[in-house]
Each structure stands twice: as structure tokens, then as C-alpha cells.
Write an enzyme that holds these catalytic residues in place. Structure first.
Site, PDB file in Angstrom:
ATOM      1  N   GLY A 176       0.770  -1.243   0.000  1.00 19.13           N
ATOM      2  CA  GLY A 176       0.000   0.000   0.000  1.00 19.13           C
ATOM      3  C   GLY A 176       0.802   1.294   0.000  1.00 19.13           C
ATOM      4  N   GLY A 177       2.118   1.234  -0.155  1.00 13.95           N
ATOM      5  CA  GLY A 177       2.935   2.454  -0.137  1.00 13.95           C
ATOM      6  C   GLY A 177       2.488   3.469  -1.176  1.00 13.95           C
ATOM      7  N   CYS A 199      10.556  -2.682  -9.469  1.00 10.88           N
ATOM      8  CA  CYS A 199      11.763  -2.285  -8.730  1.00 10.88           C
ATOM      9  C   CYS A 199      12.891  -3.260  -9.067  1.00 10.88           C
ATOM     10  CB  CYS A 199      11.486  -2.185  -7.245  1.00 10.88           C
ATOM     11  SG  CYS A 199      10.751  -3.654  -6.537  1.00 10.88           S
TER      12      CYS A 199
HETATM   13  N1  SAM Z   1       2.263  -1.242  -5.073  1.00  5.14           N
HETATM   14  C1  SAM Z   1       2.678  -1.862  -3.843  1.00  5.14           C
HETATM   15  C2  SAM Z   1       3.208  -0.807  -2.904  1.00  5.14           C
HETATM   16  O1  SAM Z   1       3.594   0.280  -3.335  1.00  5.14           O
HETATM   17  O2  SAM Z   1       3.209  -1.070  -1.706  1.00  5.14           O
HETATM   18  C3  SAM Z   1       3.687  -2.957  -4.077  1.00  5.14           C
HETATM   19  C4  SAM Z   1       3.217  -3.994  -5.055  1.00  5.14           C
HETATM   20  S1  SAM Z   1       4.194  -5.442  -5.086  1.00  5.14           S
HETATM   21  C5  SAM Z   1       5.545  -4.922  -5.992  1.00  5.14           C
HETATM   22  C6  SAM Z   1       3.339  -6.465  -6.182  1.00  5.14           C
HETATM   23  C7  SAM Z   1       2.000  -6.945  -5.683  1.00  5.14           C
HETATM   24  O3  SAM Z   1       1.349  -7.598  -6.779  1.00  5.14           O
HETATM   25  C8  SAM Z   1       2.027  -7.941  -4.554  1.00  5.14           C
HETATM   26  O4  SAM Z   1       1.315  -7.457  -3.466  1.00  5.14           O
HETATM   27  C9  SAM Z   1       1.330  -9.178  -5.132  1.00  5.14           C
HETATM   28  O5  SAM Z   1       0.488  -9.840  -4.205  1.00  5.14           O
HETATM   29  C10 SAM Z   1       0.504  -8.585  -6.239  1.00  5.14           C
HETATM   30  N2  SAM Z   1       0.144  -9.511  -7.325  1.00  5.14           N
HETATM   31  C11 SAM Z   1       0.829 -10.574  -7.805  1.00  5.14           C
HETATM   32  N3  SAM Z   1       0.149 -11.162  -8.799  1.00  5.14           N
HETATM   33  C12 SAM Z   1      -1.004 -10.470  -8.954  1.00  5.14           C
HETATM   34  C13 SAM Z   1      -2.116 -10.582  -9.811  1.00  5.14           C
HETATM   35  N4  SAM Z   1      -2.198 -11.561 -10.716  1.00  5.14           N
HETATM   36  N5  SAM Z   1      -3.127  -9.703  -9.677  1.00  5.14           N
HETATM   37  C14 SAM Z   1      -3.074  -8.724  -8.770  1.00  5.14           C
HETATM   38  N6  SAM Z   1      -2.032  -8.552  -7.927  1.00  5.14           N
HETATM   39  C15 SAM Z   1      -1.018  -9.413  -8.019  1.00  5.14           C
END
Ligand code: SAM
Length: 477
Positions: free
Chosen positions: A277-278, A401
Site C-alpha cells: 500500500g505504499g 523495482c
Molecule cells: N504497489 C505496492 C506498494 O507500493 O506497496 C507494491 C506492489 S508489489 C511490488 C506487487 C504486488 O502484486 C504484490 O502485493 C502481489 O500480491 C501482487 N500480485 C501478484 N500477482 C497479482 C495478480 N495476478 N493480480 C493482482 N495482484 C497481483
């Protein structure tokens, strides 16, 4: 003198100790695997920059502080000023202004040059306009020295230009033709296929330039310490009245995808991969979205997002609470068409910094190899799905990232090819370079890396943020 049995006991325990140390030393961790992978895959792409990126990735990360609009943050602002932190918005605006002046000077100079060359058309000994009158940074001057006759440049830039030519990263085709014997399982990720040889027209790529500077939302208050300053921020405090925290710390690179969204008042925003959630929180702190849909695949991750929101958004602030909707869906499958003004795809990726810090739950765990190799496919499906869900005229920001070229420009290329081949959606790539340039007071921006679609921020010891790759795609119809 030690007795025989005492000596035996001592020797046995020594042996046991050495064996344990040896076994521990021999154990390959997921961090080792990740580092070995990066050391093989990234030097061909980042060339002479790789050693300093590597060092930064293995060093302490830098943060920025985002003030919480729902708390009384006046005392914290004072504290931050005392510590020497700078307000990113003020600095960015003044940098953008001075760059505008430089641009105007450059324009004037080139106009003068044109007039002078017209006047001197017949004079064979016309002298070139001295480029050193223009305020450019060293890299830019060295790059120019590479393009223009060398002798027009001061000696230091001639040296730099020659050095850059000497150690510039190999071409992408050369990377592909490298001998990967014994590393077959890595080929897929190292498979840099973005074709930068063909021109935009040849592949039908449309481009638009992001207006400069980024419109920094007036409500966003973000503080950072200058380059090379690694002062730490004070811990967030609880606002006794609003029962929320005063500020939160995040990797300063996370600012980029949200800025790239260029949020406007009342917009319907979808954060497709939102947890923990950042970036959602940053978008909410702009106070601009009229609707903020935060989606993630799993319930566990959404719970983390909920708890972050609870710490920063007052439960009794119905206006903002009502604008937030949480959904738990597979982002690869669009569930609404043309429903959002902006979509953020902050995709799951190699998470370079994380995998070099934590061995647990690493994507480099051998049992997760398949999942790792399938990341580009998943990422491009998420991006295609986002392009279905954004309205014509709206835009999608894709971010990761990781430094992996395949998961960055490679994925954008894959997604655009699918969109062009399988749908009637028309879109263009938005060039963020000019809008990002004034941020060089804060970040190390990767330039001359042959990126076709997006921009990348590189970690460095002086500005240890990121990495962060950002590409913006505008849907035209
Ligand atoms: N945007 C977030 C932040 O700023 O805190 C970080 C996101 S993190 C890099 C990627 C996220 O994508 C993870 O929480 C993961 O659970 C989610 N994810 C992975 N596969 C997914 C999918 N098919 N549909 C939706 N979300 C997915």
C-alpha cells in the site's frame, strides 16, 4: 598439562566446530543465488555502472518522509527543517524553473548560431559556437563530445568521451549472442529482446512527451535529505487527536510511479497490484482521486494494505474512506472496461534490493524458479489487462523495482505487441525523460541505456533509492 581425555574432548569439539563452520560456509543462500544471477545478467546491460549499482544495492537503502495530511504535522516539519531535510516539491519546482531558463538560453544560442551562420555563409573560417557556454552536466557534455568533433571540447570532456566510448555497454544483440553454456536456465531472463534497431515508424510506435514539469500535487509534502546525506528521519508519532501517524518513510523511488500518473482532481484510479500500500497511500495523500480502487491478488496481502491505511487515514473521515474500495482479484483478467482514468501496475518482479537482503521468501528460492521465469508473462498480462480497464484518453503507468531489462522495457514491448495484434485499442508511449530530468538533484537517473519505452532510476551510494523502472502508456482509443 591436559589429560588425554581432555585433549581428545578439545580436539573433537574443535573438529565439530570446524565442520559446522565449513557446512555453514558451504551453504548457498538465496541471497548468494540472487547476487550470482545479477553479476551475470546485469554487467552486459549496465556496463561500467554495474559495480557502483551493486555496491549501493548491498548498502543501506535511503528513504524519504511523506507527511500525513490527516495528522498535525507542523511539529514534524520544524524537526525536519532542523535536521536539514529539503522539501522535494520546492526543490523540484526551482530545478525545473532553472532548467527552463537553460533551455531558453540554449534556444537563443542556437537561433543566434543560425543567424551567425547565415551571415557568415561565405566565410570559410567561421568559428563554432562554444558549447561550454551552456550549463550542462558532465555526462551530457561528455556525450556531446562523442557526437561533435572532439577538439571543440575542453580536455577533461574529451577524456570522458573517449572513456565512455571505451567502456560503453555492449549492444543488446551482442548480449543475446553471448555464450551461455552452463547457464541455460537463465537465458529466459537474460533474453533482452527489445529491438531498438528499428525506428518508431517502422514498428508503428506513437510517442508523446509528458508536460514539464510534473504537476506536483499541492497537498503532497515529501522531505528528503540531499545526495550523500544519510541522516535518518525521526520515527512517526501518533497524533493524539486524529489517532493516525504523523508521517511515513518510503523508498524515495516510489514517488516516481505516482508522479507519472499525473493525477487530476476527482479521477477514478485503479492500483492493480496495491499491497502493501505504499503507493496507494501516496496517491491518497495527494487528496486528488475521487475513487481509489486498491486491488491485490491475495487476502493476506490486502490485510497488510488495510492495516497500513488504518494507521494513516482516520476512520471518521468519511469523505476519503468512501472513496477507497478494496478488491481481491486476479489483475490479469480485466473486470471492467474503460472504467478508470488512471491505472497503476506496480508489478510483482525480482525485487532486486529485497532479494539481496532477505533469504527467506525469496523469488530465488530454487523451488520458485518456475514462478521467477514466468514473471515477465505475468507482468505483461497485468499490463494488457490495465490497458483494457483504462478509458481512452486515460493512462497506465507500469513500474517495477528491478533492473532486469526483460521485466521492464521487455514487458512493455510484449504487452504493446499483444495490444496491437489482438485488440483495436490504440495507445502511445509517453516520454517522461524531460519531466524527470529536474529530479536529478535527488536521484541517479539512468541515461543512455538504450531504453525504448520507459525510464529507470539507478541505485547509487549518494542517492541510494530504487531501482525503479517506470513506463507510461496513454490510451488513445
Ligand atoms: N504497489 C505496492 C506498494 O507500493 O506497496 C507494491 C506492489 S508489489 C511490488 C506487487 C504486488 O502484486 C504484490 O502485493 C502481489 O500480491 C501482487 N500480485 C501478484 N500477482 C497479482 C495478480 N495476478 N493480480 C493482482 N495482484 C497481483
Amino acid at each position: 598439562m591436559l589429560s588425554f581425555s581432555a585433549t581428545l574432548r578439545r580436539d573433537t569439539s574443535m573438529l565439530w566446530y570446524c565442520q559446522r563452520r565449513f557446512r555453514r560456509a558451504a551453504k548457498v543462500t538465496n541471497v548468494d543465488r540472487a547476487l550470482e544471477y545479477f553479476d551475470t545478467a546485469l554487467p552486459p546491460v549496465y556496463g561500467s555502472r554495474w559495480p557502483s549499482i551493486r555496491l549501493a544495492l548491498l548498502s543501506k537503502q535511503k528513504y524519504v518522509a511523506v507527511l500525513n495530511n490527516f495528522a498535525d504535522h507542523e511539529p514534524i516539519i520544524e524537526e525536519l527543517h532542523d535536521l536539514g531535510a529539503m522539501d522535494i516539491k520546492h526543490k523540484y519546482t526551482s530545478m525545473a524553473e532553472s532548467m527552463k531558463t537553460v533551455e531558453a538560453t540554449k534556444m537563443k544560442l542556437s537561433e543566434t548560431k543560425e543567424c551567425v551562420s547565415q551571415d557568415q555563409d561565405d566565410q570559410e573560417d567561421a568559428k563554432p559556437v562554444r558549447p561550454s557556454l551552456i550549463k550542462l552536466d558532465d555526462d551530457e557534455l561528455a556525450a556531446r563530445a562523442n557526437r561533435a568533433p572532439l577538439d571543440r571540447y575542453p580536455e577533461e570532456y574529451r577524456h570522458r568521451a573517449l572513456a565512455q566510448e571505451w567502456c560503453c555497454p555492449p549492444r543488446l544483440e551482442d548480449v543475446l549472442n553471448r555464450d551461455f553454456q552452463g547457464l541455460e536456465h537463465w537465458i529466459e531472463e537474460t533474453d533482452v529482446f527489445v529491438d531498438t534497431v528499428q525506428g518508431d515508424e517502422e514498428i508503428g510506435l506513437k510517442r508523446e512527451v509528458q508536460k514539464v514539469p510534473f504537476s506536483l500535487p499541492s497537498m503532497l509534502k515529501i522531505f528528503s535529505f540531499g545526495k550523500g546525506d544519510i541522516t535518518t528521519f525521526p520515527k512517526p508519532k501518533l497524533d493524539p487527536h486524529m489517532k493516525v501517524l504523523t508521517h511515513y518513510m518510503m523508498d524515495g523511488a516510489s514517488l516516481l510511479p505516482v508522479l507519472a500518473l499525473d493525477l487530476q482532481p476527482g479521477e477514478r484510479v485503479l492500483d492493480l497490484c496495491a499491497a502493501p500500500g505504499g503507493k496507494t497511500l501516496l496517491a491518497l495523500q495527494t487528496m486528488l482521486p475521487g475513487l481509489m480502487v486498491c486491488n491485490d491478488l491475495t487476502d493476506g496481502r490486502l490485510r497488510r494494505l488495510k492495516s497500513v491505511l488504518k494507521q494513516y487515514i482516520p476512520s471518521n473521515c468519511s469523505q476519503i474512506q468512501d472513496s477507497i474500495v478494496l478488491t481481491e482479484r486476479n489483475g490479469c483478467i480485466p473486470w471492467e472496461r474503460e472504467a478508470f482514468d488512471k491505472v497503476l501496475v506496480d508489478a510483482p518482479c525480482l525485487t532486486d534490493r529485497h532479494v539481496l537482503k532477505e533469504s527467506d521468501n525469496s523469488i530465488f528460492y530454487p523451488k520458485r524458479a518456475k514462478e521467477r521465469l514466468k514473471l515477465p508473462e505475468l507482468q505483461s498480462e497485468l499490463l494488457v489487462s490495465a490497458l483494457h480497464m483504462v478509458r481512452p484518453g486515460g493512462s497506465v503507468v507500469y513500474s517495477t523495482c528491478t533492473l532486469s531489462p526483460l521485466q521492464n522495457d521487455g514487458v512493455v514491448q510484449m504487452a504493446l505487441s499483444r495490444i496491437w495484434q489482438e485488440t483495436t485499442i490504440d495507445c502511445c508511449v509517453v516520454d517522461l525523460t524531460p519531466a524527470m530530468r529536474p529530479l536529478s538533484f535527488l536521484y541517479r537517473l539512468g541515461s543512455n541505456l538504450g531504453l525504448r519505452y520507459g525510464q529507470i532510476l539507478l541505485p547509487s551510494l549518494l542517492a541510494n533509492f530504487g531501482p525503479m523502472y517506470v513506463a507510461k502508456i496513454k490510451r488513445l482509443k
